[in-house]
Design a protein around this motif. Sequence first.
Motif, PDB file in Angstrom:
ATOM      1  N   GLN A  97      42.720  40.001  31.643  1.00 34.48           N
ATOM      2  CA  GLN A  97      41.415  39.659  31.106  1.00 34.48           C
ATOM      3  C   GLN A  97      41.287  38.151  30.998  1.00 34.48           C
ATOM      4  O   GLN A  97      42.284  37.428  31.019  1.00 34.48           O
ATOM      5  CB  GLN A  97      41.181  40.314  29.747  1.00 34.48           C
TER       6      GLN A  97
ATOM      7  N   SER B 281      28.361  42.075  35.620  1.00 30.30           N
ATOM      8  CA  SER B 281      27.995  43.397  36.133  1.00 30.30           C
ATOM      9  C   SER B 281      27.634  43.330  37.616  1.00 30.30           C
ATOM     10  O   SER B 281      28.034  44.198  38.397  1.00 30.30           O
ATOM     11  CB  SER B 281      26.825  43.956  35.323  1.00 30.30           C
TER      12      SER B 281
ATOM     13  N   VAL C 189      33.814  43.997  34.359  1.00 29.25           N
ATOM     14  CA  VAL C 189      33.470  44.548  33.057  1.00 29.25           C
ATOM     15  C   VAL C 189      33.538  43.418  32.033  1.00 29.25           C
ATOM     16  O   VAL C 189      34.412  42.555  32.112  1.00 29.25           O
ATOM     17  CB  VAL C 189      34.468  45.671  32.671  1.00 29.25           C
TER      18      VAL C 189
ATOM     19  N   GLU D  44      32.912  42.483  27.635  1.00 33.02           N
ATOM     20  CA  GLU D  44      32.635  42.895  26.259  1.00 33.02           C
ATOM     21  C   GLU D  44      32.583  41.650  25.396  1.00 33.02           C
ATOM     22  O   GLU D  44      33.280  40.679  25.657  1.00 33.02           O
ATOM     23  CB  GLU D  44      33.731  43.831  25.729  1.00 33.02           C
TER      24      GLU D  44
ATOM     25  N   SER E 266      37.069  41.569  32.340  1.00 32.09           N
ATOM     26  CA  SER E 266      38.214  42.255  32.948  1.00 32.09           C
ATOM     27  C   SER E 266      37.727  43.030  34.172  1.00 32.09           C
ATOM     28  O   SER E 266      36.535  43.093  34.455  1.00 32.09           O
ATOM     29  CB  SER E 266      38.868  43.211  31.937  1.00 32.09           C
ATOM     30  N   ARG E 267      38.668  43.621  34.861  1.00 30.55           N
ATOM     31  CA  ARG E 267      38.340  44.441  36.042  1.00 30.55           C
ATOM     32  C   ARG E 267      37.966  45.866  35.635  1.00 30.55           C
ATOM     33  O   ARG E 267      37.494  46.628  36.443  1.00 30.55           O
ATOM     34  CB  ARG E 267      39.498  44.469  37.015  1.00 30.55           C
ATOM     35  N   GLY E 268      38.199  46.214  34.387  1.00 31.31           N
ATOM     36  CA  GLY E 268      37.796  47.540  33.923  1.00 31.31           C
ATOM     37  C   GLY E 268      38.852  48.504  33.854  1.00 31.31           C
ATOM     38  O   GLY E 268      39.779  48.957  33.873  1.00 31.31           O
TER      39      GLY E 268
END
Length: 162
Positions: free
Chosen positions: A121, A140, A145, A147, A160-162
Amino acid sequence: MTTDEVNVSPSDEELEHEGDVAADFIEELLDIADIDGDLNLDVRQGRAYVSVEADGGGLSLLSAPETVQALQELTRLAVQNKTGSFSRMILDIGGSRDARRRQLEALVDAAEAKLDDGATQASLPAMSSYERKLVHDIVSERGLVSESYGEGADRHTVISRG
């Protein structure tokens, strides 16, 4: 006030009125500062947008991101005082919003490079809710991703990549 009243989005007509009130306030400030500027009003994504453009360099002192943010908050308070409703109006001075979006894209580029180098991240610096929204949109669009974490002035985005 009920939850339903809080969650109701203002109509385009209400947003146009909000923009008019904001433009009147900004116009008075420009007159006091003896700065010529053309004001444009728009409604986008459930918000009133007020942009100020000038042919000369008179707006250069006002177009710094911190100054635009401060003027936006003052204008929102003036709108709220006049209308009695919370304002999420966006102010752009001399293309400052486009310039800030490019800066945020560069921050996301650097964060993405960290992810490419193996980080799980990458944190961005604290920023306003509007800037965080722009970051979330940029992230997006790139298939990543994001937050937001923290409270108040320390609220920041982690990618992050999710």
